[in-house]
Design a protein around this motif. Sequence first.
Motif, PDB file in Angstrom:
ATOM      1  N   GLY A  58      11.103  25.111  -3.385  1.00 40.82           N
ATOM      2  CA  GLY A  58      10.696  25.398  -4.916  1.00 40.82           C
ATOM      3  C   GLY A  58      11.550  25.348  -6.011  1.00 40.82           C
ATOM      4  N   VAL A  59      12.734  24.910  -5.920  1.00 40.22           N
ATOM      5  CA  VAL A  59      13.566  25.107  -7.173  1.00 40.22           C
ATOM      6  C   VAL A  59      13.344  23.667  -7.816  1.00 40.22           C
ATOM      7  CG1 VAL A  59      16.006  24.619  -7.888  1.00 40.22           C
ATOM      8  CG2 VAL A  59      15.371  26.379  -6.032  1.00 40.22           C
ATOM      9  N   THR A  60      13.271  23.895  -9.100  1.00 39.72           N
ATOM     10  CA  THR A  60      12.982  22.671 -10.053  1.00 39.72           C
ATOM     11  C   THR A  60      14.138  22.365 -11.077  1.00 39.72           C
ATOM     12  OG1 THR A  60      11.581  24.141 -11.442  1.00 39.72           O
ATOM     13  CG2 THR A  60      10.617  22.708  -9.600  1.00 39.72           C
ATOM     14  N   LEU A  61      14.295  21.297 -11.689  1.00 41.43           N
ATOM     15  CA  LEU A  61      15.108  21.047 -12.651  1.00 41.43           C
ATOM     16  C   LEU A  61      14.419  20.275 -13.687  1.00 41.43           C
ATOM     17  CD1 LEU A  61      18.126  20.828 -13.197  1.00 41.43           C
ATOM     18  CD2 LEU A  61      18.465  18.866 -12.352  1.00 41.43           C
ATOM     19  N   ASP A  62      14.192  20.936 -14.831  1.00 43.96           N
ATOM     20  CA  ASP A  62      13.632  20.167 -15.888  1.00 43.96           C
ATOM     21  C   ASP A  62      12.171  19.809 -15.585  1.00 43.96           C
ATOM     22  OD1 ASP A  62      13.157  19.698 -18.572  1.00 43.96           O
ATOM     23  OD2 ASP A  62      14.408  17.729 -18.367  1.00 43.96           O
ATOM     24  N   GLY A  63      11.474  20.744 -14.635  1.00 48.23           N
ATOM     25  CA  GLY A  63       9.981  20.505 -14.151  1.00 48.23           C
ATOM     26  C   GLY A  63       9.913  19.621 -12.881  1.00 48.23           C
ATOM     27  N   ASN A  64      11.122  18.929 -12.461  1.00 45.77           N
ATOM     28  CA  ASN A  64      11.095  18.006 -11.468  1.00 45.77           C
ATOM     29  C   ASN A  64      11.645  18.873 -10.187  1.00 45.77           C
ATOM     30  OD1 ASN A  64      11.182  15.836  -9.701  1.00 45.77           O
ATOM     31  ND2 ASN A  64      12.791  14.782 -10.932  1.00 45.77           N
TER      32      ASN A  64
ATOM     33  N   THR B 128      31.100  40.339 -11.219  1.00 46.01           N
ATOM     34  CA  THR B 128      30.375  39.012 -11.968  1.00 46.01           C
ATOM     35  C   THR B 128      29.200  38.570 -11.115  1.00 46.01           C
ATOM     36  OG1 THR B 128      32.312  37.694 -10.923  1.00 46.01           O
ATOM     37  CG2 THR B 128      32.341  38.465 -13.292  1.00 46.01           C
ATOM     38  N   TYR B 129      28.283  37.959 -11.566  1.00 45.41           N
ATOM     39  CA  TYR B 129      27.273  37.291 -10.753  1.00 45.41           C
ATOM     40  C   TYR B 129      26.849  36.143 -11.640  1.00 45.41           C
ATOM     41  CZ  TYR B 129      24.786  40.131 -14.242  1.00 45.41           C
ATOM     42  OH  TYR B 129      24.317  40.774 -15.382  1.00 45.41           O
ATOM     43  N   LEU B 130      26.055  35.027 -10.945  1.00 46.16           N
ATOM     44  CA  LEU B 130      25.532  33.982 -11.725  1.00 46.16           C
ATOM     45  C   LEU B 130      24.249  34.247 -12.527  1.00 46.16           C
ATOM     46  CD1 LEU B 130      25.866  31.643  -8.626  1.00 46.16           C
ATOM     47  CD2 LEU B 130      27.468  31.587 -10.623  1.00 46.16           C
ATOM     48  N   GLU B 131      24.180  33.652 -13.570  1.00 46.73           N
ATOM     49  CA  GLU B 131      22.983  33.775 -14.340  1.00 46.73           C
ATOM     50  C   GLU B 131      22.051  32.628 -14.245  1.00 46.73           C
ATOM     51  OE1 GLU B 131      22.279  36.277 -16.286  1.00 46.73           O
ATOM     52  OE2 GLU B 131      24.228  37.133 -16.994  1.00 46.73           O
ATOM     53  N   ASP B 132      20.786  32.670 -14.580  1.00 49.96           N
ATOM     54  CA  ASP B 132      20.032  31.474 -14.582  1.00 49.96           C
ATOM     55  C   ASP B 132      20.331  30.509 -15.473  1.00 49.96           C
ATOM     56  OD1 ASP B 132      18.093  33.177 -13.079  1.00 49.96           O
ATOM     57  OD2 ASP B 132      16.548  33.185 -14.602  1.00 49.96           O
ATOM     58  N   ILE B 133      20.131  29.426 -14.882  1.00 50.15           N
ATOM     59  CA  ILE B 133      20.543  27.991 -15.419  1.00 50.15           C
ATOM     60  C   ILE B 133      19.518  27.433 -16.313  1.00 50.15           C
ATOM     61  CG2 ILE B 133      21.681  25.842 -15.018  1.00 50.15           C
ATOM     62  CD1 ILE B 133      22.433  26.980 -12.067  1.00 50.15           C
ATOM     63  N   PRO B 134      19.769  27.190 -17.726  1.00 49.26           N
ATOM     64  CA  PRO B 134      18.864  26.268 -18.492  1.00 49.26           C
ATOM     65  C   PRO B 134      18.309  25.364 -17.775  1.00 49.26           C
ATOM     66  CG  PRO B 134      21.050  26.856 -19.795  1.00 49.26           C
ATOM     67  CD  PRO B 134      21.059  27.136 -18.250  1.00 49.26           C
ATOM     68  N   LEU B 135      16.797  25.290 -18.006  1.00 51.93           N
ATOM     69  CA  LEU B 135      16.057  24.296 -17.394  1.00 51.93           C
ATOM     70  C   LEU B 135      15.822  24.173 -16.168  1.00 51.93           C
ATOM     71  CD1 LEU B 135      17.190  21.022 -19.446  1.00 51.93           C
ATOM     72  CD2 LEU B 135      15.352  22.661 -19.766  1.00 51.93           C
ATOM     73  N   VAL B 136      16.371  25.155 -15.334  1.00 53.63           N
ATOM     74  CA  VAL B 136      15.925  25.393 -13.759  1.00 53.63           C
ATOM     75  C   VAL B 136      15.095  26.373 -13.522  1.00 53.63           C
ATOM     76  CG1 VAL B 136      17.272  26.061 -11.594  1.00 53.63           C
ATOM     77  CG2 VAL B 136      18.613  24.689 -13.251  1.00 53.63           C
ATOM     78  N   GLY B 137      14.312  25.810 -12.581  1.00 57.17           N
ATOM     79  CA  GLY B 137      13.115  27.070 -12.027  1.00 57.17           C
ATOM     80  C   GLY B 137      13.805  27.370 -10.833  1.00 57.17           C
ATOM     81  N   HIS B 138      14.170  28.691 -10.677  1.00 61.77           N
ATOM     82  CA  HIS B 138      14.967  29.155  -9.615  1.00 61.77           C
ATOM     83  C   HIS B 138      13.988  29.961  -8.582  1.00 61.77           C
ATOM     84  CE1 HIS B 138      18.929  29.302 -11.303  1.00 61.77           C
ATOM     85  NE2 HIS B 138      18.601  29.387 -12.380  1.00 61.77           N
TER      86      HIS B 138
END
Length: 372
Positions: free
Chosen positions: A164-170, A271-281
């Motif tokens: 279900g992960v998306t990158l810029d809607g794809n 530390t931890y990872l943040e949400d990445i811009p344009l990514v649907g996590h």
Amino acid sequence: MMKASEPIYVTRPFLPPLEEFNEYLEQIWESKKLTNKGPYHELFEKKLAEYLNVKYISLFSNGTLALISALQALRITGEVITTPFSFVATTHALNWNGIKPVFCDVDPATYNLDPKKIEAAITPRTTAILPVHVYGNPCDVTAIQEIAGTYGLKVIYDACHAFGVTLDGNSILNFGDLSVLSFHATKVFTTFEGGAIICHDETTKKRIDFLKNFGFAGETTVVAPGINAKMNEFQAALGVLQLKYVGQCIQKRKDIVTLYRHNLRDVPGITYLEDIPLVGHNYAHFPILIDKDIFDKSRDDVYNALKNRNIFTRRYFYPLISQFPTYRGLESANSNNLPVAEDITQKVLCLPIYPDLDLDIALNIVKEIKIN
Ligand SMILES: *Cc1c(COP(=O)(O)O)cnc(C)c1O
């Protein structure tokens, strides 16, 4: 904090209401179609492709057989460049195909294969790259594709964490030549066991479908030394039903991640990872890195302290695949080759995350980590 009365594990599968699944089971009992492209298999394949927004899916009995078959489908041989920071099945799939794994270091910003280090690992025997979208965070698919294009390599993504992960809607599954999913009980989307290969054209799907059914291309024609890796009707029916709920499940995971991040922000040494811009996590995991020099306690100290409180975190991925006896003799398994991965594997701890994890329990886990 008191010892939790019930053990809390790093994950717990979401299952739909049993009454709802019973209706599906009654259908199976009536039709007596248990496997071999039964009605639920066909329905799930169609609905899953729609849900994930991909063109072609072949369902498998599990993710490992899907990985092994993906390499077969593209006739990958020789050497394949891959990440040591993954579940061991990624490299095992190469081994089962007689392919030599070549480990390449990861990017400290994503823990995924570092495209800047791939070229140095290419030899005349290299035929493909097998990256992993680890924890569901997308690899640098553009940079990887560029290298693959330049050197004429195939790219097969182990997308077992990336449902279900998306990158810029794809869909992230639309990148590379093939992507492989797992529906194991510990994954974001489960059919007890299960898996899939995503490809982008009908001919390739056909070949994959032959491979997972002994190579049969007709009643009396065998076109490849295939295997039995078919998904059965029980798994497929559950998959159809699970699709109704997976959106809610991902939302609940997000709430837990939000709570963890909020309460661990500004804790020195964590530390931890943040949400990445344009990514649907999909919030498959919540890994933290614990730096002993700053936090005072090591990752293992925290792991053990939580364990004593009945909270079972997991050190995904420790040890590195390259550190297992089967693989540590490889030249590319040398620590000097993998400094970033070697550092992360010593620090990483995955905190419990699953849809019905109580937010109060998540908060208590954070408190327990902080008082350590
Ligand atoms: C779970 C997983 C696999 C194996 O999938 P199974 O369905 O358990 O066979 C492979 N690679 C990664 C990264 C995984 O997390």
